[in-house]
Design an enzyme around this catalytic site. Structure first.
Site, PDB file in Angstrom:
ATOM      1  N   GLU A 126       0.930  -1.147   0.054  1.00  0.00           N
ATOM      2  CA  GLU A 126      -0.046   0.102   0.149  1.00  0.00           C
ATOM      3  C   GLU A 126       0.838   1.323  -0.099  1.00  0.00           C
ATOM      4  O   GLU A 126       0.468   2.308  -0.584  1.00  0.00           O
ATOM      5  CB  GLU A 126      -0.983   0.102   1.337  1.00  0.00           C
ATOM      6  N   HIS A 184       6.774 -26.643  -1.880  1.00  0.00           N
ATOM      7  CA  HIS A 184       6.278 -27.520  -2.871  1.00  0.00           C
ATOM      8  C   HIS A 184       4.898 -26.707  -3.628  1.00  0.00           C
ATOM      9  O   HIS A 184       4.264 -27.549  -3.644  1.00  0.00           O
ATOM     10  CB  HIS A 184       5.846 -28.749  -2.135  1.00  0.00           C
ATOM     11  N   LYS A 224     -13.741   1.609  -3.849  1.00  0.00           N
ATOM     12  CA  LYS A 224     -14.563   2.190  -3.115  1.00  0.00           C
ATOM     13  C   LYS A 224     -15.640   2.894  -3.600  1.00  0.00           C
ATOM     14  O   LYS A 224     -16.713   2.884  -3.596  1.00  0.00           O
ATOM     15  CB  LYS A 224     -14.015   2.893  -1.876  1.00  0.00           C
TER      16      LYS A 224
END
Lengths: 434, 434
Positions: free
Chosen positions: B284, B305, B419
């Site tokens: 961020e 793995h 948003k």
């Protein structure tokens, strides 16, 4: 809607229909080679037709053992690493309650996928006064992590139950060879077979994945039903009509256009482990030859407030695949609040799942505007049948995608590198030489 | 060893000491600007010196409430998204037992970081017959996800406890403004303050992170002690002596050399949520301007793995940072087995943590040979003090790294995009217009 729908309408700016069709010849011939079992890695193509065969006797045996375990144990420890446990864990976490309420079913705990002494120490303490069954899953029986965990837990079981420990250890391994097969034969452990032609990351619908799920009461017949329907629906060698191949072709086109990272994202937190399974499937199949798509996972909304920023505004080398189940059984409504200080009354009486669906759409639109190629995989109901279907979809897509990339989807040479270095440092190689 | 050591000896093939020193002028001047609070985003630099100030009264208040909650609740629900909960969850999961044994302490459950109706429906059922306290954490009180969760849970609390609900709701928010502050004043909720100059992802050592940890009995004084020592140790404006700046400079050099993905990996599964916190902090802060390092996390052995294959053999655009705690309290030994079918006797009587340390080394060596720039962050003991120290190290490194990249470390413009789209689709914007 159909069981599964790949939505590609946001991709027009990145991939033309003509480009997709240009790949169709390759897709067709890979498809033929794959189904005729003559493609590279053909010794591991058993998963292709496995769902079409009759496994009812095997499933019955699992259900019988499940009943026995439920009657005689509080904890079922599954020992395995990579493909030996990620599939079962994925389905378990997708379908199990977020908060454990039903204490009547055995708790399933995974071990052997790490080397933490703290984890094992605490596990042994936790198991001390509980009745336990163990399922150890390993083709060879000598992969370091699960082998160590099994050695420790076998000792615990033998000290606790004496001779009877052998009745509480169930082995899933090769039919004839390997350390685990030898031990099972000698001790009389009950066993399930890992088919020689099915690799770890393609094994979720064999006993590897299904036994731990049966213990927890999941409908393993429904899983197999979904897997079988997917095998039938995805049997055409065509990039348009076969959605798995379409997903594969799109991925490879995006890779050639510089999009080397794929973010698989969904808005249901329970799918986190399904993402981990997907990451293993694709990462281990395609991360070869200094190329391939790096598969990473995101869980929204929370990750929209994390790497969401990066997806929106970071380096333009990633594309996004939104995984979205339409029907989720339980739901909750936003209540009305006369004060409305939080300004949420425009949502009152709306359901959370509906708001979540809209968040999914809004996120797709925002990321598209940010320059991210976005597609979505729309699935029907969040249940055994649809998860089985989805997993087979991913397996078939992964095989095609790796072949289009020009690599063998079924080997994992890079995994050997750390194993070798570790063994060397631990002195194994020199001891073997002695 | 020192509290924390950045090991860079595997980087010689990628970064010369001279290149690092060339950055020192920039590092020095950014450091000066930062500490003089004149750098970009200077309104959010409060975290820098916060650890050096006296917060004992605040800590005492948290410990008092913790005692009260422990006496009166079985569940403590923390409502928050992103930086409002990832820090507490990271420390909690790093230090709590893998298997819940002590039922005497309240269980901490996180909500408001997703929009799943299934999650909320199940949470309400789970809480039904349990005594509950709620801690809602949000600067504005109007971020959609936590605001919805709080509206639903507040209704639940008021129906359950009537007027007394107000004593069981604790608010962590702005000191003066916002929906949550207004509500707290009106209802008489007890509250903690989010300082105006500390952003979400830099807030773990304020009440945002510390209150949920105090509830669970973690030593919040020790966390603050570690944070403070880090603030002192990492106070020089020099790329060599300040390890946080060295980590930042190396990251930026690797980015300019085409390494746009950083994998933070560790061998203790309990650190998974610390990785999530780290991912949010860096992703961020830096994912801006169509550039930045994509931060992804791996938990070894299991992921060796999985994307381990990709790290070893995939596209060479990633570098790896191994996070390694040297002292882990609990441990377990590999037993001797006369039969030795699994060929593990060369490890018998060795401790798992020792083997895990060697796996860390072996993995570093394998990845280096595969062409991956690898560095490691070596930390002392896995405890409150060292985790506090490490988190401040990452915060300071992140700020420097973002400044070197040329972006503001403290905004998150890309988070607004989803948003806005979501609100638009939900009809909020049109309603506001009405």
């Amino acid at each position: 809607m159909s069981t599964l729908k790949l939505q590609t309408n946001y991709l027009d700016a990145y991939i033309g229909q003509d480009e997709l069709l240009l790949l169709n010849e390759s897709v067709k011939s890979i498809h033929e080679e794959m189904h005729n079992k003559i493609s590279t890695g053909n010794e591991f193509l058993g998963w292709l037709d496995y769902p079409l065969e009759d496994h009812s006797a095997e499933l019955e045996k699992m259900l019988e053992i499940a009943l026995e375990v439920r009657n005689n144990a509080k904890v079922f420890v599954v020992i395995g690493i990579g493909g030996s446990y990620l599939g079962a864990k994925a389905i378990q976490d997708a379908l199990s309650p977020y908060f454990r309420v039903d204490e009547s079913l055995p708790e399933v705990i995974y071990a052997g996928q790490n080397l933490s002494g703290r984890y094992m120490n605490q596990l042994l303490k936790y198991l001390k006064y509980k009745d336990v069954y163990i399922n150890v899953i390993s083709k060879s029986g000598t992969t370091t992590e699960p082998a160590i965990a099994f050695r420790i837990l076998r000792k615990y079981m033998e000290e606790k139950y004496g001779e009877k420990a052998n009745e509480r250890i169930i082995v899933t391994t090769d039919s004839e060879k390997g350390a685990l097969r030898e031990l099972a034969n000698e001790k009389g452990y009950r066993s399930f077979i890992i088919d020689e032609d099915i690799g770890g990351r393609y094994s979720v619908f064999t006993a590897v994945g299904l036994l731990p799920l049966a213990i927890q009461g999941y409908d393993i017949h429904a899983i197999m039903h979904g897997v079988k329907d997917a095998a039938i629906d995805l049997s055409e060698g065509d990039v348009i009509t076969n959605q798995a191949y379409q997903y594969a072709a799109i991925r490879q086109l995006l890779l050639t256009k510089g999009f080397g990272v794929e973010v698989l994202a969904s808005f249901e937190p329970a799918l986190k482990n399904l993402h981990d399974w997907w990451q293993q499937l694709f990462g281990e199949s395609e991360g070869k030859g200094l190329d391939g798509i790096l598969p990473i996972a995101a869980s929204f909304s929370t990750d929209l407030h994390s790497i969401g920023q990066y997806i929106q505004d970071g380096k333009r080398f990633l594309f996004e695949t939104l995984l979205h189940f339409h029907e989720v059984e339980e739901d909750c409504e936003v209540p009305y609040d006369a004060q409305n200080k939080d300004q949420l009354n425009y949502l009152s009486d709306k359901s959370l799942n509906m708001i979540n669906d809209i968040a999914t759409q809004g996120t797709a639109m925002a990321h598209v505007e940010g320059g991210v190629p976005v597609m979505s995989i729309e699935v029907g109901t969040l249940d055994e049948y649809h998860i089985g279907y989805l997993m087979y979809f991913f397996m078939k897509a992964c095989a095609m995608s790796a072949y289009l990339q020009g690599v063998n989807p079924f080997d994992q040479p890079g995994v050997e590198a750390y194993k070798f270095k570790m063994s060397e440092l631990l002195g194994k190689n020199s001891e073997v030489r002695k």
